[in-house]
Design an enzyme around this catalytic site. Structure first.
Site, mmCIF file in Angstrom:
data_model
loop_
_atom_site.group_PDB
_atom_site.id
_atom_site.type_symbol
_atom_site.label_atom_id
_atom_site.label_comp_id
_atom_site.label_asym_id
_atom_site.label_seq_id
_atom_site.Cartn_x
_atom_site.Cartn_y
_atom_site.Cartn_z
ATOM 1 N N LYS A 78 0.837 -1.191 0.000
ATOM 2 C CA LYS A 78 0.000 0.000 0.000
ATOM 3 C C LYS A 78 0.878 1.248 0.000
ATOM 4 O O LYS A 78 1.923 1.286 0.667
ATOM 5 C CB LYS A 78 -0.905 -0.031 1.237
ATOM 6 C CG LYS A 78 -1.986 1.033 1.293
ATOM 7 C CD LYS A 78 -2.876 0.805 2.510
ATOM 8 C CE LYS A 78 -4.001 1.813 2.623
ATOM 9 N NZ LYS A 78 -4.861 1.541 3.793
ATOM 10 N N SER A 153 -9.658 1.357 2.927
ATOM 11 C CA SER A 153 -8.820 2.177 2.069
ATOM 12 C C SER A 153 -7.757 1.379 1.317
ATOM 13 O O SER A 153 -7.106 1.909 0.417
ATOM 14 C CB SER A 153 -8.143 3.250 2.930
ATOM 15 O OG SER A 153 -7.295 2.657 3.919
ATOM 16 N N SER A 177 -9.851 -1.325 7.078
ATOM 17 C CA SER A 177 -9.315 -1.053 5.747
ATOM 18 C C SER A 177 -8.500 -2.176 5.130
ATOM 19 O O SER A 177 -8.078 -2.068 3.974
ATOM 20 C CB SER A 177 -8.468 0.230 5.772
ATOM 21 O OG SER A 177 -9.288 1.353 5.939
#
Length: 486
Positions: A78, A153, A177
């Site tokens: 990420k 996310s 997330s």
């Protein structure tokens, strides 16, 4: 089977037998990225040349008998984990060209394990969102149905794994997330206990809630990744100095003698009927594996969303104050004064959702409102933690849905922040309590969209989550199914 479709442990077996090489695996994944990335849009940065160099080095290490536990396996992370070799944008214009001066601890651990870092994955700006639509650069698509959200996310992290654009990835989980996008994209995703995995080098959203964890193709891969990234880090003051078990050692154990709790509050109004059925079918499979199922109660569940959306924005308001256009990040050079430069840099550098949460957090912390909002939320957070302690006195782990619905169309809820906040209602409490949680696929909707089951356990009890998840995986018949990306 295509090399890019392998799991981590399958690829390790082939590498160990000499049937393939790290370069061949990396080239296969890069070829898969070329094929599907224009449709999936999971990557913000792809370091093709760097990945091939790392793969060549991994093959040399293997030849010399210097194998790490993930030697030569192509992974991605990420884009809020600091790296010195490529930008760390956090999905924001504010950090569009920022290259960190150091690597995050987990990035260093992956490198020490021999993995190949392919690139950085799309995400909601500064991890604030539930669909990755708040990314300033692109929105990742759900590989199971293009045009549908991949979750957030860590949407890019889940989409890349589901689409075979990497063997595994890392995400971060502040209120669901990792688990929510894992559920929507049909991957395994784990949020470890707060303090189990170092947060050093993670660009902070809400420091008391954030935790790094893996997204993988199956449960064994999740255990392999946890073996590598877990452990004490003196650079992180919230890191816990506890021995890390071999998470793969107990995967094959049955569930006889294990008690599973069903929180009544997680199976109520607003839960999609297909999600409810898939999760209940999964619970029946866990009973077949020998577990006993009891009903438990988490009476303060109704307050989780309110508590979270006071504490998280308050911490974000503090953490994001550093992005002022002075030291690093975006700066508006047209301003005529210092105050105007602050104003314009933050107004133009941050997106709408980030600005919304900064405003909420600043208000909650302001003089005259701190006691009424932030202090009260912190007190209720303690009550939520106490709920879990009482529940775990009666059971070893709890099961529930991850998200109230399967994935939905991109843009469908984009103009309704409250609807998006409520999509995390079943995952927020694990972060508030600091306990481990994970999502494991348990079925599909009639539209062919994945559905995940959430497993939660007491602090530092990730082993039992992985064990139960592995037992479910063996019975559910979902693992190994692949999306067709047309």
């Amino acid at each position: 089977m295509e090399l890019s479709a392998l799991t981590l442990h399958e690829a390790l077996d082939l590498l160990g037998s000499g049937a393939t090489t790290s370069v061949a695996l990396t080239e296969a994944v890069l070829g898969r990225i070329d094929q599907v990335e224009p449709k999936v849009q999971a990557y913000l940065t792809l370091d093709r040349e760097g990945a091939l160099r790392q793969a060549e080095a991994a093959d040399i290490r293997r030849k010399n008998g210097q194998n790490g536990p993930l030697n030569g396996l192509p992974l991605a992370i990420k884009d809020l984990l600091c790296t010195t070799t490529m930008p760390t944008t956090c999905g924001s214009r504010m950090l569009e060209h920022f290259v960190a001066p150091y690597d995050a601890t987990v990035v260093g651990k992956l490198a020490e394990a021999g993995s190949v870092l392919l690139g950085k994955l799309a995400m909601d700006e500064f991890a604030m969102g539930s669909t990755s639509e708040n990314c300033a650069f692109q929105t990742p698509h759900n590989p199971w149905k293009l045009g549908y959200v991949a979750g957030g996310s860590s949407g890019g992290s889940a989409a890349a794994v589901a689409a075979d654009e990497c063997f595994a990835s890392l995400g971060s989980d502040t209120g669901g997330s990792i688990r929510q996008p894992a559920s929507l994209c049909g991957t395994v995703g784990m949020k470890p206990t707060y303090g189990r995995v170092s947060r050093y080098g993670l660009v902070a959203f809400a420091s008391s809630l954030d935790q790094i964890g893996p997204l993988t193709k199956d449960v064994r891969d999740c255990a392999l990744m946890m073996n590598v990234i877990s452990g004490f880090d003196p650079h992180d003051s919230t890191s816990i100095n506890l021995a890390v078990p071999d998470y793969t050692a107990t995967l094959q154990d049955g569930l006889k003698g294990i008690t599973i709790g069903m929180p009544a509050e997680y199976f109520g109004q607003g839960l999609d009927a297909e999600v409810d059925k898939a999760v209940r079918d999964g619970i029946a499979m866990l009973k077949e594996a020998g577990a006993e199922v009891v009903e438990v109660s988490l009476p303060h569940t109704d307050y989780c969303v309110a508590v979270y959306y006071l504490i998280a924005p308050a911490e974000a308001s503090s953490n994001l104050a550093r992005f002022d256009g002075v030291r690093y990040g975006f700066r508006d050079t047209s301003a005529d004064s210092l105050i105007e430069m602050y104003n314009r840099s933050r107004s133009r550098g941050f997106g709408d959702e980030v600005k919304r949460r900064i405003l909420i957090g600043t208000y909650a912390l302001s003089s005259g409102y701190y006691d009424a909002f932030y202090k009260k939320a912190s007190q209720v957070r303690t009550l939520i933690k106490d709920d879990f302690a009482r529940a775990f006195a009666r059971c070893d782990l709890m099961v529930s849905p991850v998200c109230p619905t399967p994935s939905w169309k991109i843009g469908e809820k984009a103009d309704d922040p409250l609807a998006l906040y409520l999509s995390d209602i079943l995952t927020l409490s694990a972060n508030l309590a600091g306990i481990p949680g994970m999502s494991v696929p348990c079925g599909f909707s009639s539209a062919g969209l994945p559905i995940g089951m959430q497993l939660q356990a007491a602090h530092f009890n990730e082993e039992i989550l992985l064990r139960a998840a592995h037992n479910l995986e063996q019975r559910a018949g979902v693992a190994g199914k692949k999306p067709v990306i047309a």
